[in-house]
Design a protein around this motif. Structure first.
Motif, mmCIF file in Angstrom:
data_model
loop_
_atom_site.group_PDB
_atom_site.id
_atom_site.type_symbol
_atom_site.label_atom_id
_atom_site.label_comp_id
_atom_site.label_asym_id
_atom_site.label_seq_id
_atom_site.Cartn_x
_atom_site.Cartn_y
_atom_site.Cartn_z
ATOM 1 N N UNK A 215 52.205 -45.652 -92.927
ATOM 2 C CA UNK A 215 52.009 -46.695 -93.927
ATOM 3 C C UNK A 215 53.348 -47.226 -94.429
ATOM 4 N N UNK A 216 54.256 -46.332 -94.752
ATOM 5 C CA UNK A 216 55.568 -46.706 -95.267
ATOM 6 C C UNK A 216 56.363 -47.535 -94.259
ATOM 7 N N UNK A 217 56.224 -47.218 -92.981
ATOM 8 C CA UNK A 217 57.004 -47.894 -91.943
ATOM 9 C C UNK A 217 56.408 -49.224 -91.506
ATOM 10 N N UNK A 218 55.183 -49.522 -91.914
ATOM 11 C CA UNK A 218 54.547 -50.774 -91.510
ATOM 12 C C UNK A 218 53.747 -50.668 -90.225
ATOM 13 N N UNK A 219 53.593 -49.472 -89.693
ATOM 14 C CA UNK A 219 52.862 -49.297 -88.434
ATOM 15 C C UNK A 219 51.360 -49.506 -88.592
ATOM 16 N N UNK A 220 50.864 -49.614 -89.823
ATOM 17 C CA UNK A 220 49.440 -49.873 -90.036
ATOM 18 C C UNK A 220 49.122 -51.358 -89.979
ATOM 19 N N UNK A 221 50.157 -52.186 -89.888
ATOM 20 C CA UNK A 221 49.982 -53.633 -89.826
ATOM 21 C C UNK A 221 50.073 -54.081 -88.376
ATOM 22 N N UNK A 222 48.946 -54.458 -87.752
ATOM 23 C CA UNK A 222 48.996 -54.831 -86.333
ATOM 24 C C UNK A 222 49.874 -56.058 -86.068
ATOM 25 N N UNK B 78 60.606 -52.080 -86.319
ATOM 26 C CA UNK B 78 59.962 -50.861 -85.819
ATOM 27 C C UNK B 78 60.833 -50.101 -84.819
ATOM 28 N N UNK B 79 61.862 -50.752 -84.295
ATOM 29 C CA UNK B 79 62.794 -50.042 -83.421
ATOM 30 C C UNK B 79 63.468 -48.910 -84.192
ATOM 31 N N UNK B 80 63.745 -49.142 -85.465
ATOM 32 C CA UNK B 80 64.351 -48.101 -86.292
ATOM 33 C C UNK B 80 63.349 -46.973 -86.569
ATOM 34 N N UNK B 81 62.100 -47.330 -86.743
ATOM 35 C CA UNK B 81 61.045 -46.327 -86.941
ATOM 36 C C UNK B 81 60.938 -45.452 -85.685
ATOM 37 N N UNK B 82 60.880 -46.096 -84.534
ATOM 38 C CA UNK B 82 60.773 -45.343 -83.276
ATOM 39 C C UNK B 82 62.020 -44.496 -83.036
#
Length: 143
Positions: free
Chosen positions: A23-30, A47-51
């Motif tokens: 949720x915090x990283x924005x991965x819940x937003x398609x 999301x590259x930073x998240x990964x």
């Protein structure tokens, strides 16, 4: 019984931390995920930073596991032994990538996104579960 409760608590805690991180990283937003995958359009590099962070944490965890004689709450590790790259692996990877790109979800974030209440999320999860069931009923019997 005490060990089972500890395993359940550890799994629940891990799931909560994972869901919060998604949720915090924005991965819940398609839309954000699809923007990350749109490398020839308006690419969203966030999301590259998240990964990258996930890879670093997994690397550290793997190094710790290699030094442990056994897991904390189990007697043995359940690590994969098959290192073969075959047609089912490649086909599954392609199917996973297509689903991720078209739907903007992979399985973990899709389940967590059910909490948002978007109809397309429920449709994706239903399709995912149907696909998993078909695989279990049809494909796994061939092996």
């Amino acid at each position: 019984m005490k060990r089972a409760i500890s395993q359940f608590a550890a799994a629940l805690g891990s799931g909560l931390v994972f869901g919060f991180g998604l949720s915090l990283s924005g991965m819940l937003n398609p839309v954000r995920v699809q923007g990350f995958l749109d490398i020839f359009g308006l690419w969203d590099a966030s999301l590259a930073f998240v990964l990258g962070g996930a890879v670093m944490i997994a690397f550290v965890g793997t190094q710790i596991i290699k030094r442990m004689p056994h897991p904390v709450l189990r007697d043995t590790f359940d690590l994969p032994t098959n290192r073969r790259v075959d047609a089912p692996l490649i086909g599954g990877s392609i199917l996973f990538g297509l689903g991720w790109g078209l739907g903007g979800f992979c399985p973990g974030p899709a389940i967590a996104s059910l909490s948002v209440g978007l109809p397309q999320t429920a449709l994706f999860v239903i399709a995912m579960l149907v696909g998993m069931t078909l695989h279990d009923r049809l494909w796994s019997k061939r092996m």
